[in-house]
Structure formats: C-alpha cells, structure tokens
Design an enzyme around this catalytic site. Structure first.
Site, PDB file in Angstrom:
ATOM      1  N   LYS A   1       0.863  -1.178   0.000  1.00  0.00           N
ATOM      2  CA  LYS A   1       0.000   0.000   0.000  1.00  0.00           C
ATOM      3  C   LYS A   1       0.905   1.235   0.000  1.00  0.00           C
ATOM      4  O   LYS A   1       1.934   1.253   0.685  1.00  0.00           O
ATOM      5  CB  LYS A   1      -0.898  -0.022   1.242  1.00  0.00           C
ATOM      6  CG  LYS A   1      -1.913   1.119   1.313  1.00  0.00           C
ATOM      7  CD  LYS A   1      -2.824   0.977   2.535  1.00  0.00           C
ATOM      8  CE  LYS A   1      -3.855   2.114   2.603  1.00  0.00           C
ATOM      9  NZ  LYS A   1      -4.766   1.977   3.764  1.00  0.00           N
TER      10      LYS A   1
ATOM     11  N   SER B   1      -9.843   2.215   2.963  1.00  0.00           N
ATOM     12  CA  SER B   1      -8.938   2.952   2.105  1.00  0.00           C
ATOM     13  C   SER B   1      -7.949   2.085   1.329  1.00  0.00           C
ATOM     14  O   SER B   1      -7.379   2.539   0.342  1.00  0.00           O
ATOM     15  CB  SER B   1      -8.138   3.936   2.962  1.00  0.00           C
ATOM     16  OG  SER B   1      -7.261   3.238   3.840  1.00  0.00           O
TER      17      SER B   1
ATOM     18  N   SER C   1     -10.175  -0.176   7.081  1.00  0.00           N
ATOM     19  CA  SER C   1      -9.542   0.007   5.765  1.00  0.00           C
ATOM     20  C   SER C   1      -8.900  -1.244   5.188  1.00  0.00           C
ATOM     21  O   SER C   1      -8.504  -1.250   4.018  1.00  0.00           O
ATOM     22  CB  SER C   1      -8.490   1.114   5.838  1.00  0.00           C
ATOM     23  OG  SER C   1      -9.108   2.378   5.804  1.00  0.00           O
TER      24      SER C   1
END
Lengths: 482, 482
Positions: B76, B151, B175
């Site tokens: 990420k 997210s 997330s």
C-alpha cells in the site's frame, strides 16, 4: 503610591544528554546547520518518536534536588502551532501530567536572609529549531540541529518581590542544574533561558496585577535590567492612569528597551492533546531510588561542608558553593594553596571581578586553579608581597603558563624577610638621612606615622621592591627609637 | 501462475518449477495488461522488482531462501519505501521519495520478497471507497462501476484481480476488512501494537495498524510472520513473542466458542446480509464450534467516538505537511502564512481537509472536554465491552460490511453515509483487538465478507479459524468474472 513587584519565572533548561529527546541525533552545539537532524527530527512522513531515558533521569534528579514530588506517571502531549522551525507542526511537551510536581528552592539574599521560592512544576519537552533571518536575501534559513534537544521547563510560583530576588533565585537554579550535571549552564549558547513574568500591585493589595512575560533573557545582567525596565514601564503606565496589557515582550539588553511580541488575543489555541505516538511513561521507586543514591553534592550541602572544613564565613561559603564550577575551582585552589580563607578571598575578589568584567566563567577561566593555589601558598608563606602577588596574578591572567615559583624567580619578586639582611639595609639607608631622622624623633607621636612613609620609599627602592614591608617597618621603628 | 497462492508459489520456487524472475515478469505483464481497468497501482517498480527477483534467485541458489524469497507482492502506498516515491495518494506527496524504509518494508526486503509497486488508496487512508485518491479511483474487479472499498482499495483490487499474490495494507477504522470484503479476499488487521507503525504514514496514530491482504488465511499467516514483532523505533509496538502463525492453521475447531453480538445483527441489518452471514456461522457449527449470542452494549457509540478521535489525531499528524521541508509547495508564496495556507489548500483533497477541520474543532479550547475527552471515555467503554465478551467466547463473528460493494460515486456527496460503511469495523480499532474479513458468501454475485474478531494478540486463533473455514468452503476461490 508604594508598589509591590511580583515576579514568577519560567526557565528552559537544555539537558546535557548525548542525544535528542525523541531521536538518536547528537545534541552537540555549534555543528554545521542541519547536520544533526535525522528523519525523525525533520518530521519525515511515518517517522516516530522514542523517548530518551536519560532525559527522564535528569528531570528526576532535578525533582529530587528541589525536594519535589516525582510523578510516577507522566504524559507527553502535542502543543499544536505552525512555525517553520517546528517540523512536526506541534511541540511534544508535558501539560496535565508533568514529570516533576511541586517543590521549592531556598535562596540566600545578599543581606543574609533566606527566601523560599516555590516551584509549581517542571516538565520535559523538546526544543524547536532555529530560524535565521539574516544573510538569506529576504528569505529565512532553518537550522534543525537544535530541534528535539531535551528541555525541562521549570515554572515557579510568583514568589519573588524584586529583581534582586529573581536574579538570586536564577543564580541558585543555575548552580543547582550545573552541580547536578544535567545542564552545561552556558547561557550565551541558550543552555539556560529565562522568561520572566512581572506584575505590580499597590502595597498591601492581595489581588495580582496584570502580568507581562519577557522572554529569553540569556544573562543574569540582562535579566536584572529587564526586570527594572519592565517594572518602571508598568508603574509609569499605572501612575498615568493606564492599564497593563497582558502580553509577551521582547527585551533588548544592549539598548535597554522592550517591545511587544504578541498580546493575549493573538495567542494561539494550542489544542493540546496526549501524544498517541508516546505511551504514558511510568517510573518506579527503584528508578528514583537509584538516582537518589547517585546524586552529587548540591550547593547547600557544599556550603555547610565548606564552613566546617575550611572555616569559611557564611557569606564566603555561600558564594564559593553557588555552582559546581566555582566550588570545584575553590577546592582545588585551597588544596594547593593551603590557606582556604585566602583562596576564597582571591577567588571572590580579584578573580571574580576580572571574570565578570570579561563575561567569562570559572569554566573557561584563564588561570588554572593549581596556579592560583601556588600563588596563595606563596602569599601565605611570605614569599610574595601583596604587590608581588598582583604582578604574578597579572602574568597568569594573561596566559603565562609557567609555575608560580618560576615566575617569582624570573621576575625577581621574591620578598626578603631575613632580619639580619634587612637591618644592614636599613642602617645604610638611614646613614644618608640624618635630617629626616631628627625631624621624625622630634615630631608628635601622632604625626610620626605619616613621616614613616618618607623612610619606607627609599627602603623599598634600595631593596628593589623585595623587602618584606612588615619586617622593614618593625626594624625601622626599632632603629628610630619608637 | 497468477492463480496460485503465496504458499503454492513458495513451494514452486523452492522446487525450481520457475524462477522468481519469471514469476515477477509474469505479474508485471499482468499489471501492464490489466491495471488500466482497475487503477490499483499508483507506482509500478518494474526495474527494482526484476533486480530484486534476480537477487532472490541468486539467494535461493546459495541456499539462503526464506519462505518469502522471490515472492512478488505489493505495498500500500502508505508504507515508506527507500528510494521509491511514497505518495499516500496525495498531491502533497506526489513526488516524495523517502530516504528510509518503513519497518514493514524493511522486513519484507530482508525476507527477500519482491515488491512490484505501490497500490492506490484513499488519500492519507481517509475514505471507504478509494475514490479519494489524487491518482484517480480504483475500480472493483467484480464490477467496473463498483468501488473496491477503502482505504486499502488498491491492495484489495490488485489481489482480487490476480495482479499480485498478496499486498500490505493498513486499517484505521476498517480500511483492510471492508475492501477485503468488497473484493472477495482475505484481510487481517492485527492487534494494535503487533506490527510496527514506523514509516507507515500516520492517519490516526492510536488506531492505525498495518496488516495483510491475500487470497487465503494461510497466506495472511505467512505475511504476518514477516510483519509482526516489536520495533524499538515504534514506542507503541508491543514487546511480546511472535508465534509461527502458520503452525496452528490445521488445528481442529471443535469446542471453539463463537459469539454473535446482538447489536451487530439488529433490525437495521439487511436481512439478506444477515442470512448470508448466519449461513457462514452455521458452517462453523458444522466444524465443531458452539455459537451463542453476546452483547457489546456500547456499539452504537463507536462511530461518533471514532469521528472525534481519528480526525483529532489526524489534524496534528498532518501538520507536518507545510511546504517547508518536503512535499508539495505552492508557487510563489508571498509570505509565511500564504505558504502555509495555499500549500495545504492546494495539496490536500477535500476529505482530508474536512477531517483536519473536524479534528481541529474537536481539540479547540472550550470543546476539548465535550468532544475529545468524552470520546476517550467512550473508547474505554468499548474496550471494556470486548474484554467482557472474550471472557466467554473465543471469536466474535459479524458481517464485515452492511452490504456488498456499492457503486462508484453513490456515497461521495454524503460523507456521513460513507462513514456508516464502517459501522461493523470501527469499534474493533477503538478496542485495539485483531480482526479478519474472509469471503463467506455472495449477494447478487458479489462477495460478502465475514468478520472474525479475536482477543488481544490472538491472531493465531483467528487465522486457524479462517483457514479451517477455507478448507471447508470455496468462497475464497471465487474470482471476478474476466
């Protein structure tokens, strides 16, 4: 109207740790800008603080030295404001739960009375970097070497009533933190910074007046003049029927003037909240006890010992114990010199005067304690006259590194005290002064003392300045039939 | 090759079925061909990946391979990668290249894993749809008009689309679990403090936790083996032994005590979702688990508390993005205030700005007690709910999300509706306990996630329960059409 002055201090003390409070960067002073700033100090994304245990030790030692409650649990908070030399956009500090709770410092004033100043609390925090506004063609330079240097901020109660008391307290505090070894005490480098809260009120009034804060006073002299200046300013305003505005002021010591930095209305809302990157720090009794066992001798204990061990007066003992630099210097001088009282006189007299005149401290004193000790020794064994001692001191002050005995030899300063040798000298000088002898002998005893000087001049000259004046006087009196 | 799990790829690499260079090239090709549809990567590091793959093959030939040596994966874009730009999906960090690795990044590097690139996300991890990205929205491989969740939507979509076998992710309020549910994959948010946050760009420090995105529980266990452990650079990481998370995967579930919180199965839950989740729970009963209803009485307070605490922390965490030291800086600032205001106005997206405003408000003078302090009290009550519940059950189960993936743009005008997406996941972050989402059914051909919530540091039990479910069912093997 009679006005009473009320003063409280906030003192930022840079702790003498090797590394910063939340990173491993060095705290050494004077490096090239930004060479001691790591990713953590630069607040690079994702970096995290890790608290420096040594900073907690030092803060705890300070707490023990002022007889304060050491809080077993302390919490770092974020104080939010934007400034270019504050990389994270917040300062990590302590607010609701500081490491050191209430304590006190007892201060001896010049008139010998003792004054207790209460400490409200002391907390750990990080220093900011420096903004440099010159030499950048209208831009500002940022140096983050200082960012993250550990500080304790000490907050007093408003217990001081004059500039003299405030300065005496400040000096005592300086002595305390340097004796503890937790701060190098170098005020010119900002190691110790004083903010002074000042208000005035009519004598007898209980309610405190509106206060102002004067920031960053980096010498005791400036602190004293800044307080006088601010007190005068406030009294002038009040006596003209005005009111004091609560504000932060900046004092310019070179010009003895101050100006407003920001008023209360302009103050930030700092939006404090506990820092989630740092867990509450919990210390236990063992941590505190081990530090208590390692505490160095503090000024008050030193003073008591100096009185007992060296028979110093209360006043002298207080002064030579006031900080570790002067205390160490005194003890070394006394050890070499033998006569502790004489050593203290020289240190508090000639040497202190010269150091003060050049804004120097005992830490960088040009005369090593050992040399001053030799000088004291040669004064007390009559090898040196007082004028000879002054000459030797002058040489030492100017960087002469030779042994004091060598200097006496080289400069021919050895005092002659041998009675037989001096009697011969007196006889030969008096042989040429029959008129003066007659004048002396016929004079009233009251006027004789003055006339004695007329003999001493030629005698000292004949002895090339080396005759012991005390011995010469005695011989002379005998010869003149006194 | 791209349909294989990490465990299978590791076996193939160790048997020499193919090399890491071949495997890496295969995934790089897939990203090149497929990711124009999903936009799941912000940065693809082709050269670095092939170089690392080559090094991994050499390491293997020296007999020094770990289970991760040569395995491609993705980070990420919130984890700092030394020398590779790390954007947090923000214009603010569009060109930011960190000179350091996050601890998670370093651990994968040390294990010899091959990073393919950095995945898309909501800006600074603020969002539930990956629509708040400066680099454009990511789409869900299960339907191009659907969001992948957020997210960590880029990581979830990339794993679901078989562009990477696994990816790191972070979870502040759901997330990891919500996008894992929307994309039909397995995601694990470990206990707060289990995985170092150093170098993981902070959103809300007391809630953020790095975790895993993979196709199977076994792969997540393999990832956690690399990621978990104490880090001296993160004061909030916990110094507790790390078990081999793959060791316990095959333990039978007989006697496992499962709790279903009645507050999570209220009247407001979509009946189809409720049924789908209950069917999955029935599968656990078939595996030997006992199921009972429990209560988490303060559940209804979680979202309100979260949307005070998370923005409050974020408001301070994001202060460092000021245009002074790195990252975006506005053109031609006319003074310091202009530099700050325009840099931040232009550099942050609207959701980030909204949360900074909310957080600053909650912390401001006069509101702090009513918002921040009260939210912290609620947080303790919620923690207590879980502590109580785990006295009588081993794992708590619930839906991961109220519904399957929603359409792109459907919630963007209504922040509160978007915030309610995380209704089942947020309390877990407030409590700090670990939780997973595993594929456990479908509604209208879209994947549904089952949330497994464990006690503090009980990740091994969660992974065991997830793995056993995946041995008995094939929901995790379903792949998006095309």
């Amino acid at each position: 109207m009679q006005w009473e002055v009320v003063i409280g201090l906030e003192i930022h003390v840079q702790l003498a740790t090797q590394t910063k409070i939340f990173s491993g960067s060095s705290t050494a002073y004077g490096a090239e800008p930004n060479t001691q700033a790591s990713a953590v100090d630069l607040a690079m994304p994702g970096t995290l603080p890790v608290a420096n245990e040594q900073a907690f030790r030092y803060a705890t030692m300070f707490g023990l030295a002022i007889d304060a409650e050491i809080n077993r649990r302390s919490v770092f908070e974020r104080k939010n404001y934007f400034y270019p030399d504050l990389p994270k956009g917040y300062q990590t500090t302590q607010l609701a739960e500081p490491i050191v709770g209430p304590g006190h410092v007892d201060v001896q004033l010049a008139d010998g009375t003792e004054k207790r100043v209460r400490i409200h609390h002391a907390h750990l925090e990080e220093d900011a970097g420096k903004s440099l506004h010159e030499d950048y063609h209208g831009m500002s330079g940022i140096d983050l070497n200082r960012a993250g240097t550990p500080l304790i901020e000490i907050v007093t109660e408003p217990d001081m009533r004059s500039a003299e008391e405030a300065v005496a307290f400040a000096r005592k505090l300086h002595g305390l933190v340097t004796s503890l070894g937790i701060c190098d005490g170098d005020m010119s480098q900002g190691s110790l910074r004083f903010d002074v809260n000042i208000s005035v009120r009519p004598e007898g009034e209980e309610k405190l007046g509106t206060r102002t804060e004067t920031k960053n006073l980096n010498s005791f002299r400036f602190m004293e003049s800044a307080i006088h200046h601010e007190v005068e300013r406030q009294i002038d305003i009040l006596e003209d029927g005005g009111t004091i505005v609560q504000e932060t002021r900046l004092y310019n010591g070179d010009r003895n003037e101050s100006k407003s930095m920001r008023s209360k209305e302009e103050a930030n809302d700092y939006r404090y909240f506990p820092c989630p990157d740092l867990l509450p720090v919990v210390i236990d009794d063992a941590f505190i006890d081990s530090l208590r066992a390692q505490m160095p001798e503090l000024p008050d204990a030193k003073k008591t010992r100096f009185q007992a061990e060296y028979a110093l007066s209360d006043y002298d003992a207080n002064l030579v114990s006031s900080n570790s630099a002067i205390a160490d210097y005194f003890e070394q001088t006394a050890k070499v010199g033998g006569d502790a009282k004489l050593a203290a006189n020289w240190i508090l007299g000639e040497l202190s005067a010269r150091l003060n005149a050049e804004d120097r401290s005992f830490r960088n004193c040009p005369v090593p304690a050992e040399r001053l000790g030799q000088l004291v020794q040669r004064i007390s064994d009559n090898t040196l006259s007082s004028s000879g001692a002054k000459k030797v001191f002058e040489l030492l002050w100017n960087g002469e590194s030779a042994d004091v005995d060598e200097l006496i030899e080289r400069e021919g300063l050895k005092q002659v005290s041998d009675t037989g040798e001096l009697e011969k000298l007196v006889d030969s000088v008096l042989a040429d002064m029959p008129e003066q002898i007659e004048q002396y002998q016929s004079a009233d005893p009251g006027k004789r003392k003055k006339l004695m000087g007329g003999f001493m001049g030629p005698l000292m000259k004949a002895s090339k300045g080396q005759g012991n004046p005390k011995v010469l006087t005695e011989i002379l009196k005998k010869k003149l039939g006194d | 090759m791209h349909n294989k799990t990490v465990a299978e790829l590791a076996r193939d690499l160790s048997q020499g079925t193919y090399s890491s260079v071949e495997l890496t090239q295969h995934f790089l090709n897939r990203i090149k061909q497929e990711d124009t549809r999903y936009n799941s990567f912000i940065t693809v590091t082709e050269d670095d990946a092939l170089r690392d793959a080559k090094a991994a093959d050499e390491r293997r030939s020296r007999g020094e391979a770990t289970p991760w040596t040569g395995i491609p994966f993705a980070h990420k874009d919130i984890f700092c990668t030394n020398g590779v730009r790390t954007t947090c999906a923000s214009k603010m960090l569009e060109n930011f290249v960190p000179p350091y690795d996050a601890t998670v990044t370093a651990r994968f590097r040390d294990a010899g894993a091959v990073c393919l690139g950095k995945t898309n996300m909501d800006e600074f991890a603020m969002g539930s749809s990956t629509e708040n990205s400066h680099f454009g929205a990511t789409t869900n491989p299960w339907g191009e008009k659907l969001v992948p969740g957020g997210s960590s939507g880029g990581s979830a979509a990339a794993v679901a689309a078989r562009l990477t076998p696994a990816a790191t992710a972070t979870d502040t309020g759901g997330s990891i679990r919500q996008p894992a549910a929307f994309c039909g994959i397995t995601g694990l948010k470990p206990t707060y403090g289990r995985v170092s946050r150093y170098g993981m760009i902070a959103f809300a420090s007391s809630l953020d936790q790095g975790g895993t995105m993979s196709r199977t529980a076994e792969d997540s266990a393999m990832m956690l083996n690399v990621m978990a452990g104490f880090d001296p650079k993160d004061s909030t990481s916990v110094d507790q032994p790390v078990p081999d998370y793959t060791a316990n995967l095959n333990a039978p579930l007989k006697g496992l005590r499962v709790g279903l919180p009645k507050e999570y199965f209220s009247d407001q839950l979509d009946p189809v979702m409720a049924q789908t989740v209950r069917d999955a729970v029935r599968e656990y009963e078939a595996l030997g688990a006992t199921v009972k209803e429990i209560s988490l009485p303060n559940t209804h307070l979680a979202i309100a508390a979260y949307y005070v605490i998370a923005p409050a922390e974020a408001s301070a965490n994001l202060s460092r993005f000021d245009g002074v030291r790195y990252g975006y800086r506005c053109d031609n600032p006319k003074d310091l205030m202009d530099l700050y205001t325009r840099t931040r106005a232009e550099g942050f997206g609207s959701e980030v700005k909204r949360r900074i405003l909310v957080g600053s408000y909650a912390l401001s003078a006069g509101f702090f007690d009513a918002y921040y302090l009260k939210a912290q009290k609620v947080r303790r009550l919620i923690q207590q709910d879980f502590v109580e519940a785990f006295k009588s059950v081993d794992i708590i189960m619930s839906p991961s999300t109220p519904s399957p993936a929603f359409a792109l743009g459907s919630n963007t005008d209504d922040p509160v509706k978007m915030y309610l997406e995380d209704i089942f996941t947020i309390a877990i972050n407030l409590a700090g306990v670990p939780a997973m989402s595993i594929p456990a059914g479908q509604i209208k051909s879209l994947p549904v996630g089952l949330q497994l919530i464990g006690n503090y540091f009980d990740e091994a039990r969660l992974l065991n329960a997830a793995h056993q479910f995946q041995q008995a069912t094939d929901w995790h093997q379903q792949s998006p059409a095309g």
